[in-house]
Design a protein around this motif. Structure first.
Motif, PDB file in Angstrom:
ATOM      1  N   ALA A 170     -31.649  47.354 115.360  1.00  0.00           N
ATOM      2  CA  ALA A 170     -32.630  48.235 114.540  1.00  0.00           C
ATOM      3  C   ALA A 170     -33.745  46.997 114.645  1.00  0.00           C
ATOM      4  CB  ALA A 170     -32.125  48.729 113.360  1.00  0.00           C
ATOM      5  N   LEU A 171     -33.683  45.829 114.397  1.00  0.00           N
ATOM      6  CA  LEU A 171     -34.201  44.967 114.530  1.00  0.00           C
ATOM      7  C   LEU A 171     -34.837  44.581 115.975  1.00  0.00           C
ATOM      8  CD1 LEU A 171     -36.371  42.976 113.342  1.00  0.00           C
ATOM      9  CD2 LEU A 171     -34.209  41.122 113.359  1.00  0.00           C
ATOM     10  N   LEU A 172     -34.374  45.195 116.928  1.00  0.00           N
ATOM     11  CA  LEU A 172     -34.745  44.384 118.348  1.00  0.00           C
ATOM     12  C   LEU A 172     -35.139  45.901 119.250  1.00  0.00           C
ATOM     13  CD1 LEU A 172     -33.967  43.014 120.664  1.00  0.00           C
ATOM     14  CD2 LEU A 172     -32.134  44.184 121.277  1.00  0.00           C
ATOM     15  N   THR A 173     -35.193  47.496 118.476  1.00  0.00           N
ATOM     16  CA  THR A 173     -35.813  48.595 118.781  1.00  0.00           C
ATOM     17  C   THR A 173     -37.299  47.964 118.003  1.00  0.00           C
ATOM     18  OG1 THR A 173     -33.964  49.621 118.340  1.00  0.00           O
ATOM     19  CG2 THR A 173     -36.351  50.738 117.882  1.00  0.00           C
ATOM     20  N   ILE A 174     -37.465  47.704 116.442  1.00  0.00           N
ATOM     21  CA  ILE A 174     -38.862  47.233 116.404  1.00  0.00           C
ATOM     22  C   ILE A 174     -39.068  46.658 116.994  1.00  0.00           C
ATOM     23  CG2 ILE A 174     -39.796  45.612 114.306  1.00  0.00           C
ATOM     24  CD1 ILE A 174     -37.526  47.325 112.473  1.00  0.00           C
ATOM     25  N   THR A 175     -38.566  44.886 117.759  1.00  0.00           N
ATOM     26  CA  THR A 175     -39.235  44.479 118.440  1.00  0.00           C
ATOM     27  C   THR A 175     -40.076  44.543 119.722  1.00  0.00           C
ATOM     28  OG1 THR A 175     -37.278  42.624 117.372  1.00  0.00           O
ATOM     29  CG2 THR A 175     -38.713  42.069 119.508  1.00  0.00           C
ATOM     30  N   GLY A 176     -38.914  45.934 120.073  1.00  0.00           N
ATOM     31  CA  GLY A 176     -39.393  46.490 121.288  1.00  0.00           C
ATOM     32  C   GLY A 176     -41.201  47.064 120.911  1.00  0.00           C
ATOM     33  N   GLY A 177     -40.784  47.777 119.794  1.00  0.00           N
ATOM     34  CA  GLY A 177     -41.872  47.910 119.144  1.00  0.00           C
ATOM     35  C   GLY A 177     -43.909  47.289 119.252  1.00  0.00           C
ATOM     36  N   PHE A 178     -43.160  46.005 118.976  1.00  0.00           N
ATOM     37  CA  PHE A 178     -43.246  45.269 118.328  1.00  0.00           C
ATOM     38  C   PHE A 178     -44.582  44.011 119.651  1.00  0.00           C
ATOM     39  CE2 PHE A 178     -43.990  40.413 118.823  1.00  0.00           C
ATOM     40  CZ  PHE A 178     -44.973  39.742 117.804  1.00  0.00           C
ATOM     41  N   LEU A 179     -43.717  44.264 121.422  1.00  0.00           N
ATOM     42  CA  LEU A 179     -43.642  43.609 121.614  1.00  0.00           C
ATOM     43  C   LEU A 179     -44.664  44.174 123.484  1.00  0.00           C
ATOM     44  CD1 LEU A 179     -40.719  40.867 122.886  1.00  0.00           C
ATOM     45  CD2 LEU A 179     -42.851  40.078 121.997  1.00  0.00           C
ATOM     46  N   PHE A 180     -43.613  45.969 122.993  1.00  0.00           N
ATOM     47  CA  PHE A 180     -44.415  46.975 124.023  1.00  0.00           C
ATOM     48  C   PHE A 180     -45.694  48.101 124.029  1.00  0.00           C
ATOM     49  CE2 PHE A 180     -40.501  44.865 125.023  1.00  0.00           C
ATOM     50  CZ  PHE A 180     -40.728  43.806 126.668  1.00  0.00           C
ATOM     51  N   GLY A 181     -45.616  47.321 122.038  1.00  0.00           N
ATOM     52  CA  GLY A 181     -46.029  49.614 122.051  1.00  0.00           C
ATOM     53  C   GLY A 181     -45.183  49.950 121.559  1.00  0.00           C
ATOM     54  N   PRO A 182     -45.433  50.958 121.222  1.00  0.00           N
ATOM     55  CA  PRO A 182     -44.683  52.077 120.424  1.00  0.00           C
ATOM     56  C   PRO A 182     -43.957  53.207 121.593  1.00  0.00           C
ATOM     57  CG  PRO A 182     -46.477  53.052 119.874  1.00  0.00           C
ATOM     58  CD  PRO A 182     -46.663  51.305 120.211  1.00  0.00           C
ATOM     59  N   LEU A 183     -44.701  53.195 122.117  1.00  0.00           N
ATOM     60  CA  LEU A 183     -44.437  54.256 123.716  1.00  0.00           C
ATOM     61  C   LEU A 183     -43.453  53.659 124.603  1.00  0.00           C
ATOM     62  CD1 LEU A 183     -47.448  56.345 123.865  1.00  0.00           C
ATOM     63  CD2 LEU A 183     -45.319  57.009 122.358  1.00  0.00           C
ATOM     64  N   LEU A 184     -43.451  52.504 125.307  1.00  0.00           N
ATOM     65  CA  LEU A 184     -43.074  52.106 126.170  1.00  0.00           C
ATOM     66  C   LEU A 184     -41.885  51.011 125.534  1.00  0.00           C
ATOM     67  CD1 LEU A 184     -42.816  50.597 129.225  1.00  0.00           C
ATOM     68  CD2 LEU A 184     -44.594  48.986 128.491  1.00  0.00           C
ATOM     69  N   GLY A 185     -42.227  50.941 124.168  1.00  0.00           N
ATOM     70  CA  GLY A 185     -40.599  49.417 123.753  1.00  0.00           C
ATOM     71  C   GLY A 185     -39.546  50.635 123.651  1.00  0.00           C
ATOM     72  N   GLY A 186     -40.369  51.870 122.677  1.00  0.00           N
ATOM     73  CA  GLY A 186     -39.901  53.423 122.535  1.00  0.00           C
ATOM     74  C   GLY A 186     -38.013  53.451 123.624  1.00  0.00           C
ATOM     75  N   LEU A 187     -39.444  53.577 125.062  1.00  0.00           N
ATOM     76  CA  LEU A 187     -38.601  54.046 126.318  1.00  0.00           C
ATOM     77  C   LEU A 187     -37.874  53.139 126.771  1.00  0.00           C
ATOM     78  CD1 LEU A 187     -37.876  55.784 128.083  1.00  0.00           C
ATOM     79  CD2 LEU A 187     -40.013  55.511 129.456  1.00  0.00           C
ATOM     80  N   ALA A 188     -38.041  52.473 126.875  1.00  0.00           N
ATOM     81  CA  ALA A 188     -37.325  50.999 126.994  1.00  0.00           C
ATOM     82  C   ALA A 188     -36.261  50.587 126.333  1.00  0.00           C
ATOM     83  CB  ALA A 188     -37.975  49.524 127.400  1.00  0.00           C
ATOM     84  N   THR A 189     -36.269  50.592 124.866  1.00  0.00           N
ATOM     85  CA  THR A 189     -35.127  50.797 123.870  1.00  0.00           C
ATOM     86  C   THR A 189     -33.723  52.303 124.316  1.00  0.00           C
ATOM     87  OG1 THR A 189     -36.091  49.652 122.264  1.00  0.00           O
ATOM     88  CG2 THR A 189     -34.352  50.997 121.409  1.00  0.00           C
ATOM     89  N   VAL A 190     -34.363  53.743 124.576  1.00  0.00           N
ATOM     90  CA  VAL A 190     -33.932  53.975 124.864  1.00  0.00           C
ATOM     91  C   VAL A 190     -32.511  54.315 126.072  1.00  0.00           C
ATOM     92  CG1 VAL A 190     -33.706  57.025 125.243  1.00  0.00           C
ATOM     93  CG2 VAL A 190     -35.062  55.946 123.198  1.00  0.00           C
ATOM     94  N   VAL A 191     -33.930  53.422 127.295  1.00  0.00           N
ATOM     95  CA  VAL A 191     -32.773  53.177 128.351  1.00  0.00           C
ATOM     96  C   VAL A 191     -31.403  52.005 127.972  1.00  0.00           C
ATOM     97  CG1 VAL A 191     -32.648  52.951 130.605  1.00  0.00           C
ATOM     98  CG2 VAL A 191     -34.418  54.212 129.590  1.00  0.00           C
ATOM     99  N   GLY A 192     -31.895  51.576 127.947  1.00  0.00           N
ATOM    100  CA  GLY A 192     -31.167  50.696 127.563  1.00  0.00           C
ATOM    101  C   GLY A 192     -29.681  50.932 126.570  1.00  0.00           C
ATOM    102  N   ALA A 193     -30.380  52.104 125.082  1.00  0.00           N
ATOM    103  CA  ALA A 193     -29.008  52.086 124.808  1.00  0.00           C
ATOM    104  C   ALA A 193     -27.882  52.343 124.647  1.00  0.00           C
ATOM    105  CB  ALA A 193     -30.250  52.282 123.135  1.00  0.00           C
ATOM    106  N   THR A 194     -28.846  53.377 126.204  1.00  0.00           N
ATOM    107  CA  THR A 194     -28.212  55.086 125.937  1.00  0.00           C
ATOM    108  C   THR A 194     -26.977  54.663 127.769  1.00  0.00           C
ATOM    109  OG1 THR A 194     -30.142  56.416 126.247  1.00  0.00           O
ATOM    110  CG2 THR A 194     -28.213  56.854 128.096  1.00  0.00           C
ATOM    111  N   ILE A 195     -28.238  53.038 128.417  1.00  0.00           N
ATOM    112  CA  ILE A 195     -26.828  52.435 129.057  1.00  0.00           C
ATOM    113  C   ILE A 195     -26.055  51.744 129.238  1.00  0.00           C
ATOM    114  CG2 ILE A 195     -26.727  50.485 131.537  1.00  0.00           C
ATOM    115  CD1 ILE A 195     -29.645  51.849 131.691  1.00  0.00           C
ATOM    116  N   GLY A 196     -25.985  50.870 127.670  1.00  0.00           N
ATOM    117  CA  GLY A 196     -25.270  50.220 126.924  1.00  0.00           C
ATOM    118  C   GLY A 196     -24.002  51.376 126.834  1.00  0.00           C
ATOM    119  N   ALA A 197     -24.298  52.107 125.554  1.00  0.00           N
ATOM    120  CA  ALA A 197     -23.427  52.786 125.138  1.00  0.00           C
ATOM    121  C   ALA A 197     -22.351  53.732 126.184  1.00  0.00           C
ATOM    122  CB  ALA A 197     -24.150  53.933 124.253  1.00  0.00           C
TER     123      ALA A 197
END
Length: 265
Positions: A85-112
């Motif tokens: 969850a904190l890493l997801t928040i960090t993604g929004g902090f570093l890349f903005g909510p849209l790019l950060g959210g998309l990067a998180t969804v991709v990373g989480a889906t691949i990891g899962a």
């Protein structure tokens, strides 16, 4: 052809050392990660202490930064480390909510998906081969509406992420359904946290001021902490919204059941 009864790497139920090797490696990596306390680096204090370096690197190397973030997220999810969850928040902090959210969804889906494939090949399929009627019945019921059930499990934040990664492997969910259900199902929660992350800078400043004030008053050994509980960001309103989305995901299942009963009557 090797006789199964004489093959020491395989028992009569279909389990084999070769199949289990990825699982053994994964468990060893998880153990090593927790032994070396790698998840401790996923903290608000670490982000705050390296805020300028992180934002500066992202500004000059956006593609590399996004790729690195996705890779880190894959590792965190695949090893079931806390701090997603904190890493997801960090993604929004570093890349903005849209790019950060998309990067998180991709990373989480691949990891899962990595966990799902390892679990499915290591013990999911062999377990299905030796399962009794009760598990087979459960698997059949789950497979009929696998996507709806998976969306429900992903949307409602009442189930541990690692558990939802493993359960479908035992319940016979196909890879395509699993990937789609995971990718779509985590979008609402991911972007909710990413939007929170977009305002993380002000949160860090407030926490930093409170932490510095505590240090000034009580000293370094005064028990002052610099931390943010991501779970506190899940307000009742957000939880209700996720639960409502989960109910919507189950509507096709209810309709199917009603139609089946009507046809049977």
């Amino acid at each position: 052809m090797t006789d199964q009864s004489t093959d020491p790497t395989k028992d009569a139920q279909g389990f084999s050392l070769k199949r289990s090797l990825p699982l053994v490696v994964l468990v060893a990596l998880i153990g090593a990660a927790f032994y070396f306390d790698l998840h401790s680096y996923l903290s608000l204090q670490t982000i705050a202490e390296n805020r300028e370096a992180l934002t500066g690197f992202v500004a000059g190397n956006i593609l590399v930064a996004v790729a690195a973030f996705v890779a880190v997220y894959i590792v965190v999810v695949a090893l079931s480390l806390p701090g997603g969850a904190l890493l997801t928040i960090t993604g929004g902090f570093l890349f903005g909510p849209l790019l950060g959210g998309l990067a998180t969804v991709v990373g989480a889906t691949i990891g899962a998906t990595i966990i799902f494939l390892i679990a499915k090949t290591s013990f999911g399929e062999p377990l299905a081969a030796r399962a009794g009627p009760w598990l087979e019945k459960l698997r059949d019921g789950f497979r009929k509406d696998a996507l709806s059930y998976l969306l429900f499990l992903r949307l409602v934040p009442a189930f541990p992420f690692w558990l939802v990664n493993l359960a479908p492997a035992v319940l016979g969910v196909g890879l395509g359904t699993y990937v789609i259900g995971t990718f779509v199902g985590i979008i609402p929660g991911t972007f909710a946290f990413a939007f929170v992350g977009a305002g993380l800078d002000s949160i860090i400043e407030a926490q930093q001021e409170a932490y510095n004030a505590c240090i000034a008053e009580k000293g370094a050994d005064g028990g002052c902490s610099f931390a943010l509980d991501p779970g506190s960001l899940l307000t009742p309103e957000i939880l209700i919204a996720f639960a409502a989305l989960g109910v919507v995901a189950l509507i096709p299942v209810v309709i199917r059941r009603l139609r089946d009963r009507k046809s049977a009557a």
